[in-house]
Design a protein around this motif. Structure first.
Motif, PDB file in Angstrom:
ATOM      1  N   MET A 259       0.831  -1.189   0.000  1.00 25.61           N
ATOM      2  CA  MET A 259       0.000   0.000   0.000  1.00 25.61           C
ATOM      3  C   MET A 259       0.872   1.248   0.000  1.00 25.61           C
ATOM      4  N   ARG A 260       0.459   2.244  -0.770  1.00 22.12           N
ATOM      5  CA  ARG A 260       1.246   3.464  -0.890  1.00 22.12           C
ATOM      6  C   ARG A 260       0.675   4.564  -0.017  1.00 22.12           C
ATOM      7  N   ARG A 261       1.559   5.435   0.477  1.00 25.45           N
ATOM      8  CA  ARG A 261       1.135   6.577   1.286  1.00 25.45           C
ATOM      9  C   ARG A 261       1.315   7.892   0.541  1.00 25.45           C
ATOM     10  N   ARG A 262       2.111   7.885  -0.512  1.00 27.63           N
ATOM     11  CA  ARG A 262       2.296   9.107  -1.299  1.00 27.63           C
ATOM     12  C   ARG A 262       1.110   9.320  -2.230  1.00 27.63           C
ATOM     13  N   ARG A 263       0.753  10.564  -2.427  1.00 24.52           N
ATOM     14  CA  ARG A 263      -0.359  10.872  -3.329  1.00 24.52           C
ATOM     15  C   ARG A 263       0.054  10.590  -4.772  1.00 24.52           C
ATOM     16  N   PRO A 264      -0.863  10.011  -5.558  1.00 27.72           N
ATOM     17  CA  PRO A 264      -0.524   9.699  -6.953  1.00 27.72           C
ATOM     18  C   PRO A 264      -0.240  10.967  -7.756  1.00 27.72           C
ATOM     19  N   PHE A 265       0.659  10.848  -8.701  1.00 25.82           N
ATOM     20  CA  PHE A 265       0.948  11.918  -9.658  1.00 25.82           C
ATOM     21  C   PHE A 265       0.987  11.276 -11.032  1.00 25.82           C
ATOM     22  N   ARG A 266      -0.017  11.539 -11.835  1.00 22.36           N
ATOM     23  CA  ARG A 266      -0.140  10.946 -13.158  1.00 22.36           C
ATOM     24  C   ARG A 266       0.029  12.037 -14.202  1.00 22.36           C
ATOM     25  N   ASP A 267       0.862  11.783 -15.194  1.00 24.24           N
ATOM     26  CA  ASP A 267       1.118  12.771 -16.240  1.00 24.24           C
ATOM     27  C   ASP A 267       1.049  12.112 -17.614  1.00 24.24           C
ATOM     28  N   GLY A 287      -9.111   4.694 -15.734  1.00 22.86           N
ATOM     29  CA  GLY A 287      -8.241   5.537 -16.537  1.00 22.86           C
ATOM     30  C   GLY A 287      -7.324   6.374 -15.663  1.00 22.86           C
ATOM     31  N   GLU A 288      -6.580   7.265 -16.305  1.00 24.03           N
ATOM     32  CA  GLU A 288      -5.607   8.087 -15.589  1.00 24.03           C
ATOM     33  C   GLU A 288      -6.268   8.959 -14.531  1.00 24.03           C
ATOM     34  N   ILE A 289      -7.473   9.440 -14.799  1.00 21.73           N
ATOM     35  CA  ILE A 289      -8.125  10.325 -13.836  1.00 21.73           C
ATOM     36  C   ILE A 289      -8.511   9.567 -12.564  1.00 21.73           C
ATOM     37  N   SER A 290      -8.798   8.264 -12.680  1.00 20.24           N
ATOM     38  CA  SER A 290      -9.086   7.461 -11.493  1.00 20.24           C
ATOM     39  C   SER A 290      -7.806   6.989 -10.808  1.00 20.24           C
ATOM     40  N   LEU A 291      -6.783   6.695 -11.586  1.00 21.24           N
ATOM     41  CA  LEU A 291      -5.493   6.317 -10.996  1.00 21.24           C
ATOM     42  C   LEU A 291      -4.868   7.481 -10.241  1.00 21.24           C
ATOM     43  N   ALA A 292      -5.304   8.716 -10.557  1.00 16.99           N
ATOM     44  CA  ALA A 292      -4.824   9.902  -9.848  1.00 16.99           C
ATOM     45  C   ALA A 292      -5.744  10.292  -8.698  1.00 16.99           C
ATOM     46  N   HIS A 293      -6.704   9.434  -8.340  1.00 21.06           N
ATOM     47  CA  HIS A 293      -7.654   9.735  -7.256  1.00 21.06           C
ATOM     48  C   HIS A 293      -6.903  10.112  -5.983  1.00 21.06           C
ATOM     49  N   ASN A 294      -7.355  11.184  -5.338  1.00 28.68           N
ATOM     50  CA  ASN A 294      -6.722  11.739  -4.130  1.00 28.68           C
ATOM     51  C   ASN A 294      -5.310  12.253  -4.397  1.00 28.68           C
ATOM     52  N   GLY A 295      -5.006  12.503  -5.666  1.00 33.11           N
ATOM     53  CA  GLY A 295      -3.688  13.020  -6.020  1.00 33.11           C
ATOM     54  C   GLY A 295      -3.780  14.041  -7.130  1.00 33.11           C
ATOM     55  N   VAL A 296      -2.770  14.045  -7.997  1.00 32.23           N
ATOM     56  CA  VAL A 296      -2.616  15.085  -9.023  1.00 32.23           C
ATOM     57  C   VAL A 296      -2.654  14.454 -10.406  1.00 32.23           C
ATOM     58  N   LEU A 297      -3.448  15.053 -11.292  1.00 33.36           N
ATOM     59  CA  LEU A 297      -3.448  14.703 -12.710  1.00 33.36           C
ATOM     60  C   LEU A 297      -2.850  15.879 -13.464  1.00 33.36           C
ATOM     61  N   PHE A 298      -1.669  15.681 -14.037  1.00 34.89           N
ATOM     62  CA  PHE A 298      -0.963  16.759 -14.741  1.00 34.89           C
ATOM     63  C   PHE A 298      -1.087  16.550 -16.237  1.00 34.89           C
ATOM     64  N   LEU A 299      -1.671  17.524 -16.916  1.00 36.07           N
ATOM     65  CA  LEU A 299      -1.830  17.488 -18.363  1.00 36.07           C
ATOM     66  C   LEU A 299      -0.956  18.575 -18.974  1.00 36.07           C
ATOM     67  N   ASP A 300       0.168  18.177 -19.517  1.00 36.88           N
ATOM     68  CA  ASP A 300       1.074  19.120 -20.172  1.00 36.88           C
ATOM     69  C   ASP A 300       0.630  19.310 -21.620  1.00 36.88           C
TER      70      ASP A 300
END
Length: 502
Positions: A259-267, A287-300
């Motif tokens: 189990m991870r404690r760091r917030r997800p960061f998906r780019d 998808g990426e938006i769910s894998l980034a749940h409780n974290g950050v979704l970065f769209l460059d």
């Protein structure tokens, strides 16, 4: 006689019970699996046959029927291998059916009889706990299953070891819950010279969980700022970590069952398809938006994404969940994310530099920025310009304040928000809405007058109006003041801009 084994099917992160029924009857030798199996489940026949053969067992020359009930629910995935094999062993008298009935079983079989890891063990373990059952799973997933609480877990490396355990000749050691190793340190905010306005916006976004859009020429530091955001965010609390781990377990991304404690960061890259970003595919994976749940979704390079793909983000950003619609089912995944996006002001990227601007300016900028629709633009709380860094700024020494100092202020602001929203599902100001938002973010008389006048002049929508209030509430939390004032309203308004071409 019909042997029965409990297993599960997945619909999103929801666990649905499946009853594996095995019957051996007289007749021509056959091995049939019914109950709406997909191709992976249909191929279980050969894997199960080979795994039993590796132990020196052969299927009896009878008509074998395996029914996966309920029959109208689509069965997907290779995790049905182990429950089918266990059901056959119960029908053959190798395993005790009464004891097996107290477990939920899932796992994939190798041709040599090994039990290999599968996706979804954590939600399956939580479902088994709710039904007061134990869990039989692959040894590689034992640490993942142990997070479900105090249930009996048999994490078997091979089918033979599982048989020996029930016969009493071998004991399977209970697995221990495991945390992911601490990830590498995130890049420090101290590395960025200049860009004080953008750094301030990044701090506000992190403190309140607000969506952020950075607009600036190439090389101005937009991606560098976004990459430093995870280092400013507090770690996941236990409830959030469980939510995130369940989604990653379903997707098969929970490495080593930790189990991870760091917030997800998906780019994701801007070439990502709509199913890759929102969820879908043959098995309706997150998808990426769910894998980034409780974290950050970065769209460059935001405008480079397909327009339909960007429009698909509107509903998840508003509701906090991604719905994948299929003809036979609707699958819902949690998608409470903080969107951080970056874009150039125009296709060439040098709109404000007369020596580099293309000959189509300003039309080039309007066409480029108009790829982002007004409704999507309206869902972003903070819009900040990130200008090119001058050589004079680059020659300056590194700033004294880095990620650690900023993260401390953010943690203090988030602690205030946790206390404010205690007893609700809301965790940060960006999630507050309706009557609650009016209660916690009502500005004083001067602030209300400024907001009313600005909303009229800027033609703010009702959504934009409320987003200004949310940002102002976060600014007040960072400043340590109880009521939102004129100064917080003014700064929050400075982060709003009218969508280009509208």
């Amino acid at each position: 006689m019909v042997a029965r084994v409990n297993t599960v099917a997945f619909q999103g992160i929801e666990v649905l019970p499946v009853d594996v029924q095995v019957q051996m009857a007289a007749g021509l030798p056959a091995f049939t699996i019914v109950g709406l199996p997909d191709k992976a489940v249909g191929e279980s026949r050969e894997r199960v046959r080979a795994a039993l053969g590796a132990m020196g067992l052969a299927l009896p020359p009878k008509r074998i029927t395996v029914n996966l009930a309920p029959a109208d629910l689509l069965k997907e995935g290779s995790h049905f291998d182990l429950p089918i094999a266990v059901g056959l062993l119960v029908a053959m008298g190798v395993l005790p059916g009464e004891e097996i009935a107290g477990y939920t079983v899932l796992g994939e079989l190798g041709l040599d009889g090994s039990i290999t890891s599968v996706a979804g063990v954590l939600p399956a373990a939580i479902g088994a706990s709710a039904e007061d059952r134990g869990l039989i799973c692959p040894a590689a997933c034992g640490g993942e299953a142990a997070w479900a609480g105090r249930i009996e877990i048999l994490a078997a490396p091979t089918l033979l070891s599982l048989i020996n355990h029930f016969k009493g000749t071998q004991v399977l050691t209970p697995p221990e819950a495991r945390l992911a190793a601490e990830e590498e340190r995130y890049p420090d905010l101290r590395d960025i010279k200049g860009q004080e306005t953008a750094k301030r916006a990044l701090e506000v976004a992190a403190a309140g969980g607000h969506n952020l859009l950075m607009i600036g020429p190439p090389g101005s530091g937009k991606s560098m700022l976004a990459q430093r955001l995870p280092g400013l965010l507090p770690p996941l609390d236990p409830a959030e970590a469980l939510e995130v781990s369940m989604i990653h377990s379903i997707a098969g991304h929970l490495e080593g069952g930790r189990m991870r404690r760091r917030r997800p960061f998906r780019d994701p890259h801007h070439s990502a398809s709509l199913p890759a970003l929102v969820g879908g595919g043959i098995r309706a994976k997150p998808g990426e938006i769910s894998l980034a749940h409780n974290g950050v979704l970065f769209l460059d390079e935001l405008p480079e994404f397909a327009r339909g793909t960007l429009e698909s983000l509107r509903q998840p950003l508003e509701s906090g969940r991604a719905v994948v619609a299929r003809a036979n089912a609707h699958v819902t995944y949690p998608a409470r994310v903080q969107l951080v996006a970056a874009m150039n002001p125009c296709r060439c990227g040098h709109l404000d530099d007369p020596s580099l601007t293309c000959g189509r300016a300003p039309r080039c900028a309007l066409d480029y920025q108009s790829k982002i629709s007004g409704p999507l633009f309206d869902r972003i709380d903070l819009h900040v310009e990130v200008p090119a860094v001058s050589p004079a700024d680059l020659a300056l020494p590194s700033p004294r304040e880095g990620s650690a100092e900023v993260a401390a202020r953010i943690a203090a602001a988030r602690a205030v928000q946790r206390a404010r929203y205690d007893g609700t599902e809301i965790r940060v100001n960006a999630q507050a809405d309706g009557t609650l938002l009016e209660e916690v973010a009502t500005p004083d008389a001067a602030g209300k007058a400024l907001l009313t006048e600005a909303a009229e002049r800027m033609k703010l929508s009702a959504r934009g109006y409320h987003r200004v209030l949310r940002v102002a509430r976060t600014l007040a939390d960072l400043a340590g003041v109880e009521q939102v004032g004129r100064i917080q309203i003014a700064e929050a308004l400075s982060y709003r801009r009218v969508a280009p071409g509208r």
